[in-house]
Design an enzyme around this catalytic site. Structure first.
Site, PDB file in Angstrom:
ATOM      1  N   ARG A  98       0.748  -1.170  -0.055  1.00  0.00           N
ATOM      2  CA  ARG A  98       0.155  -0.006   0.088  1.00  0.00           C
ATOM      3  C   ARG A  98       0.852   1.327  -0.081  1.00  0.00           C
ATOM      4  O   ARG A  98       0.339   2.394  -0.347  1.00  0.00           O
ATOM      5  CB  ARG A  98      -0.809  -0.099   1.117  1.00  0.00           C
ATOM      6  CG  ARG A  98      -1.992  -1.010   0.886  1.00  0.00           C
ATOM      7  CD  ARG A  98      -2.898  -1.005   2.261  1.00  0.00           C
ATOM      8  NE  ARG A  98      -2.265  -2.048   3.233  1.00  0.00           N
ATOM      9  CZ  ARG A  98      -2.440  -2.577   4.303  1.00  0.00           C
ATOM     10  NH1 ARG A  98      -3.810  -1.592   4.959  1.00  0.00           N
ATOM     11  NH2 ARG A  98      -1.974  -3.190   5.476  1.00  0.00           N
ATOM     12  N   TYR A 142      30.043  34.890  -5.759  1.00  0.00           N
ATOM     13  CA  TYR A 142      30.184  33.560  -5.795  1.00  0.00           C
ATOM     14  C   TYR A 142      31.590  33.001  -5.265  1.00  0.00           C
ATOM     15  O   TYR A 142      32.560  33.467  -6.101  1.00  0.00           O
ATOM     16  CB  TYR A 142      29.989  32.779  -7.248  1.00  0.00           C
ATOM     17  CG  TYR A 142      30.336  31.364  -7.354  1.00  0.00           C
ATOM     18  CD1 TYR A 142      29.711  30.457  -6.617  1.00  0.00           C
ATOM     19  CD2 TYR A 142      31.463  31.017  -7.881  1.00  0.00           C
ATOM     20  CE1 TYR A 142      30.161  29.192  -6.797  1.00  0.00           C
ATOM     21  CE2 TYR A 142      32.174  29.836  -8.105  1.00  0.00           C
ATOM     22  CZ  TYR A 142      31.379  28.709  -7.460  1.00  0.00           C
ATOM     23  OH  TYR A 142      31.639  27.338  -7.411  1.00  0.00           O
TER      24      TYR A 142
HETATM   25 CA    CA Z   1       0.132  -4.175   8.438  1.00  0.00          CA
END
Ligand code: CA
Ligand code: UD1
Length: 456
Positions: A15, A365
């Site tokens: 997931r 710079y």
């Molecule tokens: Ca789980």
């Protein structure tokens, strides 16, 4: 009593929809599994075995410095099967094994210690950590006897209507007597709704054997697991609040803690004040009495005391006492900025050292340079360190004054106490005490505009 731990980290984490194994997703700058390992170690459980499977090489790579051992679970046949894979690690050991999951990083050291002593003092063979929650959906339910004793854990998908009503959930964190656990693992079966070997079934197996079991409820805030990015953000939110509270308790002022992002391992001295929008990461150390005005990112850097920073980026660098940085400065890796230095707006420093009291106030710079003390960089100075192929070094001594809009073409040395006229492009060494001018002399053509160019 001897204690060790097994951490389950072989699952895929579908997931998360990620190519990174779930347990390597970071919470406040640290991989979830490393939070769990560190917490176990702080609770004095030193012998830690990680069950790896999905993304095993990556998980190993990212935990190897923690000095843990590994067991490989080739196929993910369930949490019980996962623990079985640690048989070699457990066999021959006498004592307690704590079992945790690599995707629940909020459990605290105090809770781990309490769980172990609760288990030990009561002479339990198995003890589970639980939480009482309003919506137990998805979790294994803790089923107790009428007298309150733990009977079994039933997974959500295997629950009866009545069991679904139970709101004490299994956190997936346990203590077992090693012998009792080992002798129960062989009795696990996978005849359940998910066709998996559940570790949770060990509880019922021990119960049937007549062993004493315990369950210790703690706030859900400690047992929350991460299965999705939404839960990752929820866990991060809780962890961030804890980290910020710790710093405030140590004497750091956070103007708006909800909008201050400090990684787990950052160290901050007292009386430092941090405004919102600061992102302070990695192994950064910020000493005392600093002021961080809004919106800086500071990563893996050391900031000494009394430094003021505003709206800047500082990466893998050191900034000395009482220096000011920003707004809109960019300090790139391997830079060392001295004490009482001024790094002003639109200044970029790359892989350079800047001596004490030097001022680089605007639009400049500096790359691959060693700059001495007490220098002054005029607005728009450029260290020309790159010829399109190679990078070269620039050395600037002490007390050097560089006029505005100067190019210093590297490799080059500018010696102490020298002075560079504004608008110069310097290509040769400047001796001590010298004034260098490297630009065309000005000529004025009187009346040129009216006489010629714009004659109507
Ligand atoms: Ca789980
Ligand atoms: C598990 C518990 C559940 C509990 C919940 C708490 C079981 C059967 N269920 O369910 O009671 O409420 O945790 O969050 O244990 N893993 C492996 N190998 C495997 C399977 C899983 O290493 O074969 C690891 C996963 O990487 C993960 C952990 O074990 O870190 C938990 O597995 P997961 O599938 O998320 O279990 P849950 O269904 O959440």
């Amino acid at each position: 009593m001897y204690s060790c731990a097994v951490v389950l980290a072989a699952g895929e984490g579908k997931r998360m929809k990620s190519t990174t194994p779930k347990v390597l997703h970071k919470v406040c700058g640290k991989e979830m599994i490393n939070h769990v390992i560190d917490t176990l170690r702080e609770a004095d459980i030193n012998d830690v075995n990680i069950i790896i499977g999905n993304g095993s090489e990556k998980v190993k790579e990212n935990t190897i410095s923690k000095n843990v051992s590994y067991s490989l679970q080739e196929k993910q046949l369930g949490t019980g099967h996962a623990v079985k894979c640690a048989k070699n690690f457990l066999e021959g050991k006498k004592g307690i094994v704590a079992i945790f999951t690599g995707d629940a990083p909020l459990v605290t050291t105090e809770t781990v210690s309490k769980l172990v002593s609760f288990h030990q003092v009561n002479g339990f063979k198995g003890t589970i950590l639980t939480s009482i929650v309003e919506t137990p959906y998805g979790y294994g339910r803790v089923i107790r006897e009428k007298n309150g004793e733990v009977k079994k854990i039933v997974e959500h998908k295997d629950c009866s209507e009545e069991e679904l009503e139970v709101n004490e959930i299994n956190a997936g964190m346990y203590c077992f007597d090693i012998d009792a656990l080992l002798s129960s693992l062989d009795n696990l079966s996978n005849s359940n709704a998910q066709g998996e070997y559940y570790l949770t079934d060990v509880i019922e197996i021990l119960k049937i054997k007549g062993e004493k079991l315990g369950a210790m409820p703690v706030p859900f805030e400690e047992t929350m697991g991460v299965n999705s990015r939404v839960q990752l953000a929820e866990v991060e939110d809780i962890m961030r609040r804890r980290i910020n509270n710790k710093h405030m308790e140590n004497g750091v002022t956070l103007i708006d803690p909800k909008n201050t992002y400090i990684d787990a391992e950052v160290i901050i001295g007292n009386d430092t004040i941090i405004y919102p929008g600061n992102v302070i990461g990695g192994k950064t150390i910020i000493k005392k009495n600093c002021v961080l005005y809004p919106n800086s990112r500071i990563q893996d850097s050391t900031i000494e005391s009394g430094v003021t920073i505003q709206s800047s980026v500082i990466l893998e660098s050191c900034v000395g006492n009482n220096t000011t940085v920003g707004p809109f400065a960019y300090i790139r890796p391997d830079s060392v900025i001295g004490k009482s230095v001024r790094i002003g707006d639109f200044v970029e420093i790359k892989k350079s050292t800047i001596g004490d009291h030097t001022k680089v106030s605007h639009l400049t710079y500096i790359g691959d340079a060693e700059v001495g003390e007490n220098c002054n960089f005029g607005c728009g100075t450029v260290v020309v360190n790159y010829d399109g192929k190679n990078k070269y070094k620039t050395i600037i001594g002490d007390n050097v004054f560089i006029g505005c809009n100067t190019n210093l073409v590297s490799p080059i040395t500018i010696n102490n106490n020298s002075y560079i006229a504004a608008g110069s492009t310097i290509t040769e060494e400047v001796p001590e005490d010298a004034l260098a001018i490297a630009r065309a002399r000005q000529t004025n053509k009187e009346g040129w505009v009216t006489k010629k160019a714009f004659n109507k």
